[in-house]
Design a protein around this motif. Sequence first.
Motif, mmCIF file in Angstrom:
data_model
loop_
_atom_site.group_PDB
_atom_site.id
_atom_site.type_symbol
_atom_site.label_atom_id
_atom_site.label_comp_id
_atom_site.label_asym_id
_atom_site.label_seq_id
_atom_site.Cartn_x
_atom_site.Cartn_y
_atom_site.Cartn_z
ATOM 1 N N MET A 127 0.847 -1.190 0.000
ATOM 2 C CA MET A 127 0.000 0.000 0.000
ATOM 3 C C MET A 127 0.883 1.241 0.000
ATOM 4 O O MET A 127 1.882 1.300 0.698
ATOM 5 C CB MET A 127 -0.882 0.017 1.248
ATOM 6 C CG MET A 127 -2.202 -0.683 1.081
ATOM 7 S SD MET A 127 -3.125 -0.723 2.634
ATOM 8 C CE MET A 127 -4.217 0.627 2.377
ATOM 9 N N GLU A 128 0.425 2.227 -0.712
ATOM 10 C CA GLU A 128 1.151 3.488 -0.728
ATOM 11 C C GLU A 128 0.632 4.401 0.380
ATOM 12 O O GLU A 128 -0.427 4.148 0.967
ATOM 13 C CB GLU A 128 0.983 4.147 -2.090
ATOM 14 C CG GLU A 128 1.640 3.362 -3.212
ATOM 15 C CD GLU A 128 1.631 4.117 -4.510
ATOM 16 O OE1 GLU A 128 1.501 5.358 -4.468
ATOM 17 O OE2 GLU A 128 1.742 3.477 -5.554
ATOM 18 N N TRP A 129 1.340 5.483 0.628
ATOM 19 C CA TRP A 129 0.980 6.361 1.746
ATOM 20 C C TRP A 129 -0.369 7.036 1.518
ATOM 21 O O TRP A 129 -1.093 7.318 2.468
ATOM 22 C CB TRP A 129 2.085 7.378 2.008
ATOM 23 C CG TRP A 129 2.303 8.372 0.880
ATOM 24 C CD1 TRP A 129 3.112 8.216 -0.190
ATOM 25 C CD2 TRP A 129 1.684 9.652 0.747
ATOM 26 N NE1 TRP A 129 3.055 9.314 -0.996
ATOM 27 C CE2 TRP A 129 2.174 10.227 -0.439
ATOM 28 C CE3 TRP A 129 0.774 10.376 1.504
ATOM 29 C CZ2 TRP A 129 1.773 11.476 -0.877
ATOM 30 C CZ3 TRP A 129 0.382 11.624 1.069
ATOM 31 C CH2 TRP A 129 0.887 12.152 -0.112
ATOM 32 N N GLN A 130 -0.783 7.248 0.251
ATOM 33 C CA GLN A 130 -2.079 7.865 -0.015
ATOM 34 C C GLN A 130 -3.222 6.952 0.437
ATOM 35 O O GLN A 130 -4.255 7.422 0.905
ATOM 36 C CB GLN A 130 -2.258 8.175 -1.515
ATOM 37 C CG GLN A 130 -1.338 9.236 -2.033
ATOM 38 C CD GLN A 130 -0.096 8.658 -2.693
ATOM 39 O OE1 GLN A 130 0.260 7.511 -2.450
ATOM 40 N NE2 GLN A 130 0.565 9.470 -3.503
ATOM 41 N N SER A 131 -3.025 5.666 0.307
ATOM 42 C CA SER A 131 -4.041 4.711 0.741
ATOM 43 C C SER A 131 -4.211 4.750 2.250
ATOM 44 O O SER A 131 -5.337 4.673 2.759
ATOM 45 C CB SER A 131 -3.661 3.298 0.300
ATOM 46 O OG SER A 131 -3.588 3.221 -1.102
ATOM 47 N N TYR A 132 -3.109 4.866 2.980
ATOM 48 C CA TYR A 132 -3.187 4.975 4.435
ATOM 49 C C TYR A 132 -3.901 6.258 4.855
ATOM 50 O O TYR A 132 -4.719 6.246 5.785
ATOM 51 C CB TYR A 132 -1.794 4.921 5.067
ATOM 52 C CG TYR A 132 -1.139 3.574 4.970
ATOM 53 C CD1 TYR A 132 -1.699 2.466 5.606
ATOM 54 C CD2 TYR A 132 0.039 3.404 4.257
ATOM 55 C CE1 TYR A 132 -1.093 1.220 5.523
ATOM 56 C CE2 TYR A 132 0.651 2.167 4.169
ATOM 57 C CZ TYR A 132 0.069 1.076 4.806
ATOM 58 O OH TYR A 132 0.666 -0.151 4.723
ATOM 59 N N ILE A 133 -3.609 7.338 4.161
ATOM 60 C CA ILE A 133 -4.277 8.610 4.465
ATOM 61 C C ILE A 133 -5.775 8.493 4.196
ATOM 62 O O ILE A 133 -6.601 8.920 5.016
ATOM 63 C CB ILE A 133 -3.668 9.768 3.634
ATOM 64 C CG1 ILE A 133 -2.191 9.957 3.973
ATOM 65 C CG2 ILE A 133 -4.454 11.057 3.818
ATOM 66 C CD1 ILE A 133 -1.935 10.437 5.386
ATOM 67 N N ALA A 134 -6.154 7.908 3.067
ATOM 68 C CA ALA A 134 -7.567 7.747 2.722
ATOM 69 C C ALA A 134 -8.287 6.872 3.749
ATOM 70 O O ALA A 134 -9.405 7.199 4.184
ATOM 71 C CB ALA A 134 -7.705 7.154 1.328
ATOM 72 N N LEU A 135 -7.666 5.772 4.145
ATOM 73 C CA LEU A 135 -8.278 4.908 5.160
ATOM 74 C C LEU A 135 -8.398 5.627 6.504
ATOM 75 O O LEU A 135 -9.376 5.441 7.230
ATOM 76 C CB LEU A 135 -7.468 3.625 5.322
ATOM 77 C CG LEU A 135 -7.589 2.628 4.168
ATOM 78 C CD1 LEU A 135 -6.642 1.453 4.388
ATOM 79 C CD2 LEU A 135 -9.014 2.139 4.046
ATOM 80 N N GLY A 136 -7.425 6.444 6.833
ATOM 81 C CA GLY A 136 -7.497 7.218 8.074
ATOM 82 C C GLY A 136 -8.652 8.205 8.055
ATOM 83 O O GLY A 136 -9.372 8.353 9.049
ATOM 84 N N ILE A 137 -8.858 8.872 6.922
ATOM 85 C CA ILE A 137 -9.965 9.824 6.809
ATOM 86 C C ILE A 137 -11.307 9.106 6.921
ATOM 87 O O ILE A 137 -12.222 9.572 7.610
ATOM 88 C CB ILE A 137 -9.860 10.604 5.483
ATOM 89 C CG1 ILE A 137 -8.651 11.534 5.532
ATOM 90 C CG2 ILE A 137 -11.140 11.370 5.186
ATOM 91 C CD1 ILE A 137 -8.327 12.192 4.213
#
Length: 45
Positions: free
Chosen positions: A1-11
């Motif tokens: 997973m890329e960092w954008q995916s982690y950010i999206a899941l966090g939101i």
Amino acid sequence: MEWQSYIALGIVAITLVIFAFRLFFKKKSKKSCGHGCGCAANEKQ
């Protein structure tokens, strides 16, 4: 997973927590304002 995916899941997770909090801890609506304002709900008391 890329960092954008982690950010999206966090939101998404934060949004779900906010919705759950608002669902379970609703403010109870009052039928009158509680003051001598002369509103219709106050006159019935």
